[in-house]
Design an enzyme around this catalytic site. Structure first.
Site, mmCIF file in Angstrom:
data_model
loop_
_atom_site.group_PDB
_atom_site.id
_atom_site.type_symbol
_atom_site.label_atom_id
_atom_site.label_comp_id
_atom_site.label_asym_id
_atom_site.label_seq_id
_atom_site.Cartn_x
_atom_site.Cartn_y
_atom_site.Cartn_z
ATOM 1 N N LYS A 196 -7.323 1.591 -3.240
ATOM 2 C CA LYS A 196 -7.023 1.186 -1.860
ATOM 3 C C LYS A 196 -7.253 2.353 -0.908
ATOM 4 O O LYS A 196 -7.721 2.171 0.225
ATOM 5 C CB LYS A 196 -5.575 0.689 -1.762
ATOM 6 C CG LYS A 196 -5.158 0.256 -0.350
ATOM 7 C CD LYS A 196 -5.981 -0.908 0.177
ATOM 8 C CE LYS A 196 -5.598 -1.296 1.614
ATOM 9 N NZ LYS A 196 -4.310 -1.994 1.703
ATOM 10 N N THR A 256 0.874 -1.168 0.000
ATOM 11 C CA THR A 256 0.000 0.000 0.000
ATOM 12 C C THR A 256 0.913 1.221 0.000
ATOM 13 O O THR A 256 1.551 1.541 1.007
ATOM 14 C CB THR A 256 -0.932 0.013 1.221
ATOM 15 O OG1 THR A 256 -1.814 -1.119 1.135
ATOM 16 C CG2 THR A 256 -1.762 1.284 1.262
#
Length: 297
Positions: free
Chosen positions: A182, A107
């Site tokens: 995300k 991420t």
């Protein structure tokens, strides 16, 4: 141990860089699905343990891991870690063959995804940003959700391989789109967990049996994954599992940085980020994100 079954596909030579909370299990699924897996981890002992458990090969550097691989997967900490294992000294990009694919499950920022995609393209291989959702249990059970950005042809090649540890792998746009998706995911979770924290704390102060209340309302419009999976543990004041507050603050920082660039307004996200800072100050940096309720007790 996961009971996941794997769809039969042609075995590939793959590498996995980063055997942390997520990567260790993800790489394990690749090995169990029949792929030839080479692993690299900054802490060598963990890579040695992985090889003892799953077989495969241990590499001493990211470049060594990437040598000859059809697909190189990575799951590291942040933008700087990602740059280190790709373009840094002994980075994977130096050794990747033409036509290979680098799949990044970190991420990270959308900017670093675009940056590394451009470098990869110039060197003759592809880069797919592919952050995941589902937490450590999703990784262990092989049911992660993967949000991807990048070249469609590269995505189609990596998707069946990534399904070894996923329930859904979806292309959402060009480079950076996976990371942006995300961020949307984390913004949703931040608000949900804060609302759930307030609701449980309120119900407990009102003298309700919150396990019974959650059982009822989880069958109606308030239902969510967080309620069903974290509500009962929040009632019991248990936070020693799942996705850590430190990681969530890193992710929310990415969301807020991107919002400053694109002009989006994230007042609730900014507020919840500060609430997580308070949890960190309480010593809860490694507690699960559902520990937001600790502020209210």
């Amino acid at each position: 141990m996961s009971t996941k079954t794997y769809d039969p596909i042609t075995p590939h030579a793959v590498a996995f860089i980063g055997l942390g909370v997520m990567g260790y299990a993800m790489a394990g699924h690749l090995a169990r699905a029949g792929h030839k897996v080479t692993v690299y981890n900054r802490t060598t002992a963990k890579a040695e343990r992985w090889v003892q458990e799953y077989g495969g090969t241990l590499a001493k550097t990211p470049a060594e891991a990437a040598q000859g691989a059809d697909i190189v997967f990575a799951c590291v900490g942040n933008d700087d870690d990602l740059r280190s294992v790709t373009t840094g000294e002994h980075g994977a990009f130096a050794a990747m063959k033409a036509g290979a694919i680098f799949v990044d499950h970190t991420t990270a920022s959308a900017n670093v995804a675009r940056e590394l995609s451009a470098i990869a393209r110039k060197r003759g291989f592809a880069f797919v940003d592919a952050p995941v959702s589902g937490g450590n249990l999703g990784a262990i059970n092989g049911v992660l959700t993967v949000m991807c950005g990048g070249d469609a042809a590269a995505f189609e090649k990596m998707k069946p391989v990534a399904m070894a540890y996923s329930k859904a792998v979806t292309l959402l746009g060009d480079s950076g789109a996976g990371q942006l998706a995300k961020m949307v995911n984390q913004i949703c979770i931040a608000g949900l967990v804060q609302g759930l924290s307030e609701a449980i704390a309120f119900g407990q102060k009102a003298g309700l049996d919150m396990n019974a209340v959650l059982d009822v309302i989880s069958k109606g419009a308030a239902q969510s994954w967080q309620m069903e999976n974290r509500g009962p543990t929040m009632v019991r004041d248990e936070f020693d599992f799942g996705f850590a507050v430190d990681w969530m603050r890193k992710d929310l920082g990415l969301c807020l940085d991107e919002a400053r660039r694109n002009g989006a307004c994230l007042p609730v996200t900014a507020l919840v980020d500060q609430f997580y800072a308070e949890v960190q100050a309480m010593g809860g940096g490694r507690w699960d994100t559902s520990s937001l309720i600790r502020r209210l007790r």
